[in-house]
Design an enzyme around this catalytic site. Structure first.
Site, PDB file in Angstrom:
ATOM      1  N   ASP A  47     -10.618   2.130  -3.198  1.00  0.00           N
ATOM      2  CA  ASP A  47     -11.117   1.933  -1.837  1.00  0.00           C
ATOM      3  C   ASP A  47     -12.636   1.939  -1.811  1.00  0.00           C
ATOM      4  O   ASP A  47     -13.238   1.631  -0.787  1.00  0.00           O
ATOM      5  CB  ASP A  47     -10.605   3.050  -0.915  1.00  0.00           C
ATOM      6  N   ASP A  58       0.839  -1.198   0.000  1.00  0.00           N
ATOM      7  CA  ASP A  58       0.000   0.000   0.000  1.00  0.00           C
ATOM      8  C   ASP A  58       0.879   1.256   0.000  1.00  0.00           C
ATOM      9  O   ASP A  58       2.083   1.204   0.293  1.00  0.00           O
ATOM     10  CB  ASP A  58      -0.873  -0.048   1.267  1.00  0.00           C
TER      11      ASP A  58
HETATM   12  C1  DGJ Z   1      -5.741   1.997   2.009  1.00  0.00           C
HETATM   13  C2  DGJ Z   1      -6.092   0.763   1.238  1.00  0.00           C
HETATM   14  O1  DGJ Z   1      -6.557   1.106  -0.023  1.00  0.00           O
HETATM   15  C3  DGJ Z   1      -7.096  -0.033   2.043  1.00  0.00           C
HETATM   16  O2  DGJ Z   1      -7.529  -1.141   1.313  1.00  0.00           O
HETATM   17  C4  DGJ Z   1      -6.468  -0.456   3.332  1.00  0.00           C
HETATM   18  O3  DGJ Z   1      -5.427  -1.340   3.088  1.00  0.00           O
HETATM   19  C5  DGJ Z   1      -5.977   0.773   4.100  1.00  0.00           C
HETATM   20  N1  DGJ Z   1      -5.163   1.620   3.286  1.00  0.00           N
HETATM   21  C6  DGJ Z   1      -5.197   0.349   5.311  1.00  0.00           C
HETATM   22  O4  DGJ Z   1      -4.605   1.410   5.944  1.00  0.00           O
END
Ligand code: DGJ
Length: 735
Positions: A548, A478
């Site tokens: 997300d 990430d």
């Molecule tokens: C952003 C990601 O896109 C989410 O899926 C998740 O992993 C969060 N960060 C965790 O902090």
């Protein structure tokens, strides 16, 4: 032979299955662009170039009367000589001037393709895939050379381009702009298509007619970004999914980029893509070289679908790598939306236990397992387990999860640090920070200086330790903030313009270390959802968390737009809980799965909270996906109805042998008193008989008459009524 050179006419014709890209060397040594489009067999295309001038404001090139290079289609333009449109390259010489003048020096043609040093790029499995043309241009006065590379993937119907600058002088020079591709068209009769958006609504399709002047998209955020994708296409005004000319340009790069189309005063269009020159400069010392990232050029006369198919095939087979390239992707469960930071070993095991019973194959432990991370203010940088939460460590937990019959995956965010961490205490100067300026955090985190190889090595070591000690089959990498106050203390003041690019090279370096050391691990890239959904990432991680936003209705637009360039096997797509955590919408479980099947598929909810009935439905969804996932992930994808233009979305996948297909139909809002609908399909074999909807119909009927979508408006029985309706249609060749 895919690349033909006519020595006499000095014409190159780069030919793939259906496309030609032609250029020539003028007698002045200028490299002239001749043609890009449907395949031409001729290698006598020199007549396309005319030394042409106008009694106007333009200067005469080389003082030749009536010759102004600005009126021509130029292959790799410089600025300042007599072409005053947007240049592809600009270099500041030791004497402070920025005028360069590159002319043809020599060329070579060879089978295969060279690697790009430190950069992701398309590759050939063997030399049969195609040929490469390298043309060297020289500025004799400045003693600089540019090597332009063109690789043709004959069967994939794609051309890739890159560019290398070599300093053969005894002086330092500063590269201010070095784009990867420039294509001049002598027309402006196009629409510009781009993929634009924001966090949680990435890659929406935007289509606008070209207008006079520059129309550019770019990222200055340090990542390719949520707001713009490093992709543009020029499409004839009448181009639709099936018909019309489309020219796509995509950059294999994950950092700041620029894609620009300049329509000049003579209605020529210049399309360009490359590293964003904004805030970029590269000091090149004597005998040094700079390599720009690779651009992919795709032409299709079969509309947007034709272009997408070329990108999909090339990326699936000649950009993605590793054991998962051709493998069905595991159905996963991710605990992020189930628990956020609030979990312990018992909770994780309990989710994993229920997930295993449902038939899920991989458990992914998301953010919060390391350091003393209990919220987003702490812990980033401390890549060792949080013993308070997980007393048996990642090794104990991953073993337990394996014993339940699931593979185990882990979330990391290696490029970031919280000030509240041991790592920061030990290395307070390893972040990007501008002297005497306040460094601003994003989500309480600061950016590690990945332009510094020492930082990359230290993070790699910590991650390898965790991986070596545990049973890890998957990593979600990430990256959750854009870059601000960028300055690296390891570079001197003259080299600060290198930092953003060096940072991305550092990211690629860490990916290289991890993917080479752990070839069996499946990597999924992520950047606050889809802020780095780009081909650079796909080289290392064959799938990417698309957004997300897990709401099925929002995902229609996101996945539809993403599919313009990127294959379904690259799109992370999960079924999540309702009310949805981003939109608070309540969509039926069936619709959530019907959208997520068209991707890598997984769940992101607390399975412990499901009712018996929901669990039974999910078991069926999982066994359905297992039965058809190779069709979803490796079939040919067609867009049928766009969510950007109507209340309906439809798309379909067809198996390579055209014996099976699945159509996804979605109608977000219930309408009243609407007519009876038919949906014409694409990509079937017109002579094959397919069984669908209880009928046996020929492919030509399904593609011309269409599939009956009669249950899409309320009829006498209430089937198919209500908002957020969706249905899958399975087509199988009839016996
Ligand atoms: C952003 C990601 O896109 C989410 O899926 C998740 O992993 C969060 N960060 C965790 O902090």
């Amino acid at each position: 032979m895919a690349i033909i050179y006519n020595e006499d006419k000095k014409v190159f014709n780069i030919k793939s299955k259906n496309t030609s890209y032609a250029l020539m060397v003028a007698d002045t040594g200028h490299l002239i662009h001749l043609y890009w489009g449907r395949k031409l067999e001729s290698n006598k295309l020199d007549y396309i170039f005319k030394k042409y001038g106008k009694g106007s404001f333009l200067a005469d090139t080389d003082n030749i009367d009536n010759f102004s290079i600005e009126l021509n289609t130029v292959e790799y333009p410089t600025y300042g000589h007599t072409d005053l449109r947007s240049p592809a390259i600009e270099i500041k010489l030791a004497n402070g001037t920025t005028l360069t003048d590159f002319r043809y020096e020599n060329h070579s043609i060879f089978r295969g393709k060279k690697e790009l040093r430190g950069l992701p790029a398309t590759y050939m499995e063997n030399d049969i895939d195609g040929e490469t043309l390298e043309i060297t241009l020289v500025d004799k006065l400045a003693e600089l050379r540019i090597v332009l590379s063109y690789t043709v993937f004959e069967e994939y119907d794609a051309i890739t381009r890159s560019c290398r600058v070599i300093n053969n002088s005894n002086n330092n020079v500063e590269i201010l702009r070095v784009l990867s591709a420039n294509v001049d068209f002598n027309s402006n009769e196009f629409d510009l298509i781009q993929l634009s958006g924001a966090w949680a609504r990435e890659r929406h399709m935007v289509r606008t007619p070209l207008r006079s002047g520059n129309q550019l998209i770019e990222s200055r955020r340090g990542a390719s970004s949520h707001d713009q994708n490093p992709f543009i296409a020029l499409a004839s005004h009448d181009a639709n999914e099936e018909y019309g000319d489309v020219y796509g340009l995509n950059l294999i790069y994950s950092g700041n980029f620029l894609a620009n189309v300049e329509v000049d005063m003579y209605n020529n269009s210049r399309a360009q893509i490359g590293i964003n020159p904004f805030d970029f400069s590269w000091l090149l010392e004597p005998n040094e070289e700079f390599e720009a990232p690779e651009a992919v050029l795709v032409y299709s006369s079969n509309g947007l679908t034709g272009m997408s198919h070329i990108f999909h095939d090339l990326y699936r087979k000649r950009l993605c790598r590793g054991v998962y390239r051709d493998k069905e992707r595991p159905i996963l469960i991710n605990n992020w939306e189930a628990t956020y930071f609030n979990f312990n070993g018992e909770k994780i095991k309990s989710i994993a236990k229920d997930a295993a019973d449902l038939g899920i194959e991989l458990f992914v432990l998301d953010d919060g397992w390391f350091g003393h991370r209990n919220d987003d203010t702490q812990g980033l940088g401390d890549w060792f387990v949080n013993i308070d939460k997980l007393p048996h460590g990642i090794s104990g937990l991953s073993k337990k999860i394996h014993d339940l019959g699931l593979k185990f995956g882990l979330w990391i965010e290696p490029e970031m640090v919280n000030k509240d961490s041991l790592f920061y205490q030990e290395h307070p100067h390893w972040t990007l920070e501008t002297p005497q300026r306040k460094s601003c955090h994003g989500r309480n985190q600061y950016i590690l200086d990945f332009s510094n190889p020492e930082v990359v090595e230290e993070i790699a070591e910590a991650l390898c330790k965790i991986i070596d000690d545990s049973y890890i089959s998957y990593i979600k990498w990430d990256m959750n903030r854009c870059m601000s106050e960028v300055y690296s203390s390891i570079h001197d003041h003259q080299s600060q313009g290198k930092v953003m690019h060096k940072y991305i090279l550092g990211v690629y370096r860490l990916y290289t270390i991890l993917t080479e050391k752990y070839p069996d691990i499946l990597f999924e890239s992520c950047a606050s959802g889809g802020a780095r959904f780009d081909p650079g990432m796909l080289y290392y991680a064959p799938q990417c968390w698309t957004s997300d936003d897990t709401d099925a209705i929002e995902r229609l637009k996101i996945q539809y737009g993403t599919s313009l360039v990127y294959p379904l096997s690259s799109m992370g797509s999960h079924v999540s809980a309702i009310p949805n955590h981003q939109t608070f919408r309540n969509t039926p479980l069936e619709t959530r799965a019907n959208v997520a099947y068209f991707g890598t598929f997984g769940y992101e909810l607390d399975v412990n909270q499901l009712t018996f009935e929901e669990k039974e439905i999910i078991k069926k969804q999982i066994s359905f996906m297992k039965q058809y996932r190779s069709l979803f992930q490796f079939g040919t994808f067609y867009r049928l109805k766009s969510p950007f233009t109507s209340n309906e979305t439809a798309w379909m996948v067809v198996s390579y042998d055209k014996t099976q297909a699945i159509v996804g139909y979605y109608r977000p809002l219930q309408e009243v008193n609407v007519g009876y609908r038919r949906l014409p399909l694409l990509g079937l074999d017109e002579d094959k008989m397919y069984h669908v909807n209880g009928l046996d119909l020929y492919g030509d009927e399904l593609m011309n008459v269409g599939l009956i979508i009669s249950d899409s408006s309320c009829g006498e029985n209430k089937d198919g009524c209500g908002d957020y309706y969706s249905k899958l249609y399975i087509l199988k060749e009839a016996e």
